[in-house]
Design an enzyme around this catalytic site. Structure first.
Site, PDB file in Angstrom:
ATOM      1  N   ARG A 173     -46.967 -52.756 -66.913  1.00  0.00           N
ATOM      2  CA  ARG A 173     -47.302 -52.991 -65.512  1.00  0.00           C
ATOM      3  C   ARG A 173     -46.506 -54.153 -64.927  1.00  0.00           C
ATOM      4  O   ARG A 173     -46.273 -54.201 -63.713  1.00  0.00           O
ATOM      5  CB  ARG A 173     -48.809 -53.266 -65.364  1.00  0.00           C
ATOM      6  CG  ARG A 173     -49.677 -52.068 -65.686  1.00  0.00           C
ATOM      7  CD  ARG A 173     -51.149 -52.419 -65.590  1.00  0.00           C
ATOM      8  NE  ARG A 173     -51.512 -52.871 -64.256  1.00  0.00           N
ATOM      9  CZ  ARG A 173     -52.688 -53.413 -63.944  1.00  0.00           C
ATOM     10  NH1 ARG A 173     -53.609 -53.585 -64.899  1.00  0.00           N
ATOM     11  NH2 ARG A 173     -52.957 -53.790 -62.708  1.00  0.00           N
ATOM     12  N   TYR A 187     -45.766 -53.447 -47.457  1.00  0.00           N
ATOM     13  CA  TYR A 187     -46.225 -54.413 -46.461  1.00  0.00           C
ATOM     14  C   TYR A 187     -46.538 -55.747 -47.134  1.00  0.00           C
ATOM     15  O   TYR A 187     -46.948 -55.798 -48.296  1.00  0.00           O
ATOM     16  CB  TYR A 187     -47.466 -53.906 -45.715  1.00  0.00           C
ATOM     17  CG  TYR A 187     -48.671 -53.629 -46.590  1.00  0.00           C
ATOM     18  CD1 TYR A 187     -49.668 -54.588 -46.782  1.00  0.00           C
ATOM     19  CD2 TYR A 187     -48.836 -52.394 -47.220  1.00  0.00           C
ATOM     20  CE1 TYR A 187     -50.774 -54.332 -47.564  1.00  0.00           C
ATOM     21  CE2 TYR A 187     -49.932 -52.124 -48.012  1.00  0.00           C
ATOM     22  CZ  TYR A 187     -50.910 -53.100 -48.175  1.00  0.00           C
ATOM     23  OH  TYR A 187     -52.009 -52.828 -48.968  1.00  0.00           O
ATOM     24  N   PRO A 188     -46.334 -56.845 -46.415  1.00  0.00           N
ATOM     25  CA  PRO A 188     -46.744 -58.159 -46.910  1.00  0.00           C
ATOM     26  C   PRO A 188     -48.133 -58.500 -46.400  1.00  0.00           C
ATOM     27  O   PRO A 188     -48.593 -57.950 -45.391  1.00  0.00           O
ATOM     28  CB  PRO A 188     -45.694 -59.094 -46.304  1.00  0.00           C
ATOM     29  CG  PRO A 188     -45.361 -58.449 -44.995  1.00  0.00           C
ATOM     30  CD  PRO A 188     -45.495 -56.957 -45.205  1.00  0.00           C
ATOM     31  N   MET A 189     -48.813 -59.434 -47.086  1.00  0.00           N
ATOM     32  CA  MET A 189     -50.156 -59.824 -46.660  1.00  0.00           C
ATOM     33  C   MET A 189     -50.485 -61.237 -47.119  1.00  0.00           C
ATOM     34  O   MET A 189     -49.850 -61.788 -48.022  1.00  0.00           O
ATOM     35  CB  MET A 189     -51.196 -58.841 -47.200  1.00  0.00           C
ATOM     36  CG  MET A 189     -51.304 -58.814 -48.710  1.00  0.00           C
ATOM     37  SD  MET A 189     -52.772 -57.909 -49.275  1.00  0.00           S
ATOM     38  CE  MET A 189     -54.065 -58.991 -48.641  1.00  0.00           C
ATOM     39  N   ASP A 190     -51.506 -61.811 -46.480  1.00  0.00           N
ATOM     40  CA  ASP A 190     -52.036 -63.126 -46.812  1.00  0.00           C
ATOM     41  C   ASP A 190     -53.538 -63.039 -47.018  1.00  0.00           C
ATOM     42  O   ASP A 190     -54.192 -62.088 -46.568  1.00  0.00           O
ATOM     43  CB  ASP A 190     -51.818 -64.125 -45.658  1.00  0.00           C
ATOM     44  CG  ASP A 190     -50.391 -64.628 -45.552  1.00  0.00           C
ATOM     45  OD1 ASP A 190     -49.628 -64.473 -46.520  1.00  0.00           O
ATOM     46  OD2 ASP A 190     -50.058 -65.184 -44.491  1.00  0.00           O
ATOM     47  N   HIS A 214     -62.841 -54.732 -54.753  1.00  0.00           N
ATOM     48  CA  HIS A 214     -61.598 -54.278 -54.125  1.00  0.00           C
ATOM     49  C   HIS A 214     -60.807 -53.380 -55.081  1.00  0.00           C
ATOM     50  O   HIS A 214     -60.292 -52.336 -54.692  1.00  0.00           O
ATOM     51  CB  HIS A 214     -60.773 -55.517 -53.745  1.00  0.00           C
ATOM     52  CG  HIS A 214     -59.572 -55.235 -52.921  1.00  0.00           C
ATOM     53  ND1 HIS A 214     -59.625 -54.773 -51.629  1.00  0.00           N
ATOM     54  CD2 HIS A 214     -58.246 -55.360 -53.208  1.00  0.00           C
ATOM     55  CE1 HIS A 214     -58.412 -54.641 -51.143  1.00  0.00           C
ATOM     56  NE2 HIS A 214     -57.548 -54.982 -52.090  1.00  0.00           N
ATOM     57  N   GLN A 227     -49.623 -48.299 -57.124  1.00  0.00           N
ATOM     58  CA  GLN A 227     -49.541 -49.577 -56.416  1.00  0.00           C
ATOM     59  C   GLN A 227     -48.883 -50.636 -57.290  1.00  0.00           C
ATOM     60  O   GLN A 227     -49.190 -50.764 -58.469  1.00  0.00           O
ATOM     61  CB  GLN A 227     -50.949 -50.026 -56.029  1.00  0.00           C
ATOM     62  CG  GLN A 227     -51.031 -51.366 -55.342  1.00  0.00           C
ATOM     63  CD  GLN A 227     -52.451 -51.698 -54.933  1.00  0.00           C
ATOM     64  OE1 GLN A 227     -52.865 -51.439 -53.808  1.00  0.00           O
ATOM     65  NE2 GLN A 227     -53.207 -52.285 -55.842  1.00  0.00           N
ATOM     66  N   SER A 265     -61.043 -57.892 -47.857  1.00  0.00           N
ATOM     67  CA  SER A 265     -60.098 -57.490 -46.810  1.00  0.00           C
ATOM     68  C   SER A 265     -60.679 -57.684 -45.415  1.00  0.00           C
ATOM     69  O   SER A 265     -60.021 -58.206 -44.516  1.00  0.00           O
ATOM     70  CB  SER A 265     -59.686 -56.022 -46.995  1.00  0.00           C
ATOM     71  OG  SER A 265     -58.879 -55.861 -48.133  1.00  0.00           O
TER      72      SER A 265
END
Length: 296
Positions: A173, A187-190, A214, A227, A265
């Site tokens: 992995r 996509y990026p995220m915070d 999650h 993912q 989220s």
């Protein structure tokens, strides 16, 4: 208020000879495992300049590009995607062992004749990451129950042993080939860290439970969406990059929508721009340059 700074020597301020107290609180940060370095490159293609070329010139550019890109693709660590929408035309993803090797991949592409027709519009730098919230909380509790002081030599040795053991077990992995699926969503995220809502002030045990819930949603999409999460704190403008690969792009929508209802989220996540691409193999790259989307 003024006053002299107390000293215990002629050379400078007072320095205590007693060791600073060590916090006995459970550390806030989870253990993470890191694997391949990752670079996303997004380009706009200069179609007008390309279409103005004669057939012989185009063939020369294509041959040169294929000679550079084919060996990279054959490793399974570089892939091309035709982008949908106005955010760009072509996306390349590179997985490598280090930032040095990522930069080498950049330079190889920049050295092709094709690069004269590519206009960089975005990029993203990160490292494949697995956050071990569950293992971290269990280990921290075990160590503290034994009276091991956080961040002591014994503590750090136990952490390192866990990292080495987990890295060996998680190697597939951490260092995967780029999935060979038709569709990509990146996509990026915070995690939010504002004055009123701050994920990083939530106790680690609460964060662990949120991340576990999650993850349960993601596991329900096993076989439909693959993912790959990469960490980018200190490397790029967001904290994480998310790559979703699959045969049906609607599954991206369903997965992300369902995850929006998780507390982690719904309360704590912020998202950047979304980029959608369709896989283009080097064998079909000349078709793409001819304005036709090749079959996978």
């Amino acid at each position: 208020m003024g006053g002299a700074v107390p000293t215990n020597s002629a050379q400078g301020p007072y320095v205590s000879h007693h060791p600073a107290p060590v916090s006995a609180e459970m550390p806030a940060h989870p253990i993470t495992l890191e694997g391949y370095s990752v670079l996303h490159q997004m380009f706009r293609f200069r179609w007008a300049a390309w279409n103005a070329l004669g057939e012989g010139e185009r063939l020369g550019v294509i041959k040169d590009a294929e000679q550079t890109l084919r060996p990279m693709e054959e490793t399974g660590l570089t892939a091309l995607f035709s982008m949908v929408g106005h955010k760009g035309d072509l996306m390349l993803i590179h997985f490598r062992n280090s930032f040095d090797e990522l930069n080498e991949a950049e330079l190889k592409l920049a050295g092709t004749r094709l690069y004269g027709y590519l206009e960089p519009v975005n990029s993203y730098l990160s490292v494949i990451e697995l956050g071990l919230y569950d293992s971290t909380v269990k280990l921290y509790k075990q160590l503290m129950e034994r009276g091991v002081v956080p961040h002591s030599e014994e503590w750090e040795k136990a952490i390192q042993e866990t990292i080495e053991r987990q890295k060996s077990a998680m190697s597939p992995r951490l260092c995967p080939k780029i999935p060979d699926h038709r569709y990509l969503c990146f996509y990026p995220m915070d995690r939010k860290r504002g004055e009123a809502i701050n994920f990083y002030t939530v106790p680690i045990e609460s964060r662990q439970k949120q991340m576990e819930a999650h993850g349960m949603v993601g596991r329900r999409y096993a076989g439909k969406v693959q993912q790959i999460i990469s960490g980018s704190i200190g490397f790029d403008d967001w904290e994480w990059g998310v790559d979703l690969f699959g045969a049906d792009p609607l599954q991206f929508k369903k997965l992300i929508y369902e995850m929006r209802f998780d507390e982690v989220s719904a309360v704590y996540a912020s998202f950047g721009a979304f980029f959608i691409g369709l896989r283009v193999k080097i064998d079909g790259f000349s078709e793409w340059l001819g304005g036709k989307l090749p079959t996978l």
